[in-house]
Design an enzyme around this catalytic site. Structure first.
Site, mmCIF file in Angstrom:
data_model
loop_
_atom_site.group_PDB
_atom_site.id
_atom_site.type_symbol
_atom_site.label_atom_id
_atom_site.label_comp_id
_atom_site.label_asym_id
_atom_site.label_seq_id
_atom_site.Cartn_x
_atom_site.Cartn_y
_atom_site.Cartn_z
ATOM 1 N N LYS A 1 4.138 9.302 8.409
ATOM 2 C CA LYS A 1 3.747 8.676 9.694
ATOM 3 C C LYS A 1 4.520 9.232 10.900
ATOM 4 O O LYS A 1 4.304 10.360 11.271
ATOM 5 C CB LYS A 1 3.904 7.159 9.583
ATOM 6 C CG LYS A 1 2.986 6.564 8.486
ATOM 7 C CD LYS A 1 1.976 5.621 9.005
ATOM 8 C CE LYS A 1 1.162 5.002 7.890
ATOM 9 N NZ LYS A 1 -0.166 4.590 8.255
ATOM 10 N N ASP B 1 9.376 3.066 -0.439
ATOM 11 C CA ASP B 1 8.350 3.733 0.346
ATOM 12 C C ASP B 1 8.564 3.333 1.810
ATOM 13 O O ASP B 1 8.185 2.245 2.235
ATOM 14 C CB ASP B 1 6.958 3.317 -0.154
ATOM 15 C CG ASP B 1 5.846 3.920 0.691
ATOM 16 O OD1 ASP B 1 6.154 4.669 1.640
ATOM 17 O OD2 ASP B 1 4.663 3.633 0.403
ATOM 18 N N TYR C 1 0.863 -1.186 0.000
ATOM 19 C CA TYR C 1 0.000 0.000 0.000
ATOM 20 C C TYR C 1 0.896 1.232 0.000
ATOM 21 O O TYR C 1 1.860 1.287 0.766
ATOM 22 C CB TYR C 1 -0.901 0.007 1.247
ATOM 23 C CG TYR C 1 -1.783 1.224 1.354
ATOM 24 C CD1 TYR C 1 -2.819 1.436 0.445
ATOM 25 C CD2 TYR C 1 -1.584 2.185 2.339
ATOM 26 C CE1 TYR C 1 -3.637 2.553 0.523
ATOM 27 C CE2 TYR C 1 -2.395 3.313 2.435
ATOM 28 C CZ TYR C 1 -3.422 3.481 1.519
ATOM 29 O OH TYR C 1 -4.224 4.608 1.600
HETATM 30 C C1 LIG Z 1 3.719 2.218 3.167
HETATM 31 C C2 LIG Z 1 2.725 3.338 3.116
HETATM 32 N N1 LIG Z 1 2.863 4.296 2.186
HETATM 33 C C3 LIG Z 1 2.001 5.336 2.108
HETATM 34 C C4 LIG Z 1 0.942 5.437 2.977
HETATM 35 C C5 LIG Z 1 0.003 6.594 2.879
HETATM 36 O O1 LIG Z 1 0.221 7.468 3.930
HETATM 37 P P1 LIG Z 1 -0.906 8.513 4.366
HETATM 38 O O2 LIG Z 1 -2.003 7.741 5.008
HETATM 39 O O3 LIG Z 1 -0.188 9.449 5.287
HETATM 40 O O4 LIG Z 1 -1.363 9.188 3.126
HETATM 41 C C6 LIG Z 1 0.757 4.460 3.962
HETATM 42 C C7 LIG Z 1 -0.360 4.539 4.909
HETATM 43 O O5 LIG Z 1 -0.691 3.640 5.625
HETATM 44 C C8 LIG Z 1 1.671 3.373 4.032
HETATM 45 O O6 LIG Z 1 1.532 2.397 4.939
#
Ligand SMILES: Cc1ncc(COP(=O)(O)O)c(C=O)c1O
Length: 468
Positions: A289, A261, A159
């Site tokens: 986060k 990511d 994700y």
């Molecule tokens: C690995 C990863 N990338 C991106 C995101 C997206 O982050 P946000 O919820 O701050 O948009 C998340 C959210 O859970 C994530 O776990």
């Protein structure tokens, strides 16, 4: 979801306790439905049996609106590495609030943050955004802009936020996922045009061949690949030794870029994320986060070559609130005063205590499960075999994850809901007593479900004997 009558009874009994303990949450959930869409502020807050409404948090604890206290290992879906109301974060925010909260002009804290990130992650150039979604969106745009190519590769089960290009094969149902050796590009949500999902090719985690095949099939068309270097939206799935290094080499051979990511892993698996731990430097990194100590902030780091494309106007990386002074002040405090070497040492001891205690309870009770941890993050995977990719994750039994979540909650430990997918987060403010509560609750849960498993086994044996 649940077909086994005994486990179903266990879950029903725990859900009843859950609701009984939280009458005010129940009332607010009803009232909220009038004007708050779906009764919550993000759809992931809709959880069975009802959303939990919180009043406040301090240190390692949170309190719900009914006055129940919890050891908080939910950590705001992995954003509360600092714990709650950390004095250094509170001080940074309060001082900045008195000096103005928004200018859309850079402030000196942004330099300090960029310098600290460069030293932790080994990438020299940084920019900021407000959420993980924005950061990964910019990373994907940037890979396309630099290469002039439209296709990207994404891992099945990763994700990366809710923008169109990555809302593909996030958690596809088995019938939508396609063949194991040639996964479909399955839209993860309604509202994503087919024309966009077709530009996102799907590979399998820990399977270099699946990436090589896509690069060959789409020769000179792939801009790059985005990956969680440790998968953390499918429990915790670690890369095989050498996988990330080989991935980078393979992509570079095809003049394609690599984005890690690290929105979830960034500060939580260690001071410089998986990048530092595995000693593999991608072209781009995204963070969010826990970065802002609980304040909304994200960062995008890159090599000089990649980020020069931004500096020289090749790609416009913009946003009214990028580098917002309040977010920068909190992030500076997080990096320099909270996520310190001593804090990581303390977390490592707590990690071992949690993993050891839970693994022992699993063994004592003969559960089909194992613990996986990565720094401050950890989870129980309800399967006998280690999970290597999304297809393996599909075989994990989520009925047990839900039952476990309920037992922890009713026992005063707040784990993230969606227990099969999510992980606990140990903050810098947790202590041994907090971890012991997690382990004790787990043992209670393990005894309950192993009794259930034993009685099922006995019934099966009886049925075999009587020839039923
Ligand atoms: C690995 C990863 N990338 C991106 C995101 C997206 O982050 P946000 O919820 O701050 O948009 C998340 C959210 O859970 C994530 O776990």
């Amino acid at each position: 979801m649940t077909t086994d009558p005994k486990l179903k009874e266990i879950i029903a009994a725990q859900e009843e306790i859950f609701v009984r303990r939280q009458p005010r949450s129940k009332h607010l959930a009803e009232q909220a439905k009038n004007h708050l869409t779906g009764g919550v502020t993000s759809s992931w807050q809709i959880t069975a049996p009802q959303p939990v409404w919180l009043s406040h948090g301090r240190g390692s604890k949170v309190w719900d609106v009914d006055g129940n206290e919890y050891v908080d290992l939910h950590g705001g879906y992995g954003a509360a590495l600092a714990g709650h109301a950390h004095p250094a974060i509170a001080k940074a925010i309060t001082s900045q609030a008195g000096l103005g909260t928004h200018f859309a002009q850079p402030t000196p804290d942004a330099i300090a943050v960029a310098e600290e990130l460069a030293s932790r992650f080994g990438l020299p150039k940084w920019r900021f955004a407000n959420s993980g979604t924005e950061a990964t969106m910019d990373a994907v745009h940037l890979m396309r802009s630099i290469t002039g190519r439209d296709l990207i590769i994404k891992i099945e089960g990763c994700y990366h936020g809710h923008h169109d290009s990555v809302q593909v094969s996030v958690a596809p149902d088995p019938d939508a996922a396609g063949p194991r050796n040639k996964p479909n590009s399955a839209p993860a949500s309604t509202g994503i045009p087919r024309a966009i999902t077709d530009l996102t090719l799907i590979a399998t985690f820990n399977d270099l061949e699946s990436v090589a095949r896509l690069l060959d099939e789409h020769n000179d068309q792939v801009a790059g690949m985005i990956i969680e270097p440790v998968m953390m939206n499918a429990g915790i799935i670690k890369p095989r030794p050498g996988y990330l290094e080989a991935l980078k080499a393979l992509l570079h051979e095809h003049h394609a870029l690599l984005t890690f990511d690290e929105v979830k892993t960034g500060l939580t698996v260690g001071p410089g994320g998986v990048t530092q731990k595995e000693n593999v430097q991608p072209d781009l990194i995204t963070l969010a986060k826990s970065l802002g100590g609980g304040v909304a902030v994200a960062a995008i780091g890159g090599t000089a070559d990649v980020m020069d494309h931004v500096a020289t106007g090749g790609y416009e990386m913009v946003g009214t609130f990028n580098g917002n002074p309040l977010a920068m002040a909190a992030t500076r405090a997080m990096l320099t005063e909270v996520a310190t070497p001593e804090a990581y040492e303390k977390i490592e001891k707590l990690r071992q205590r949690a993993a050891g205690g839970i693994q022992k309870a699993i063994q004592d009770n003969g559960l089909t499960a194992h613990v996986v941890t990565a720094g401050a993050k950890g989870c129980v995977v309800f399967s006998a075999e280690p999970v290597e990719n999304y297809r393996g994750f599909l075989g994990v039994d989520d009925r047990y994850s839900h039952a476990h979540w309920l037992y922890q909650h009713n026992g005063g430990v707040f784990l993230p809901p969606w227990g099969k997918i999510e992980q606990w987060l140990i903050s810098v403010q947790h202590d041994e007593a907090d971890i012991d509560r997690l382990v004790e609750n787990f043992a209670v849960f393990a005894r309950a479900v192993s009794r259930e498993a034993a009685s099922r086994e006995a019934a099966r044996t009886d049925a075999t004997r009587t020839g039923d």
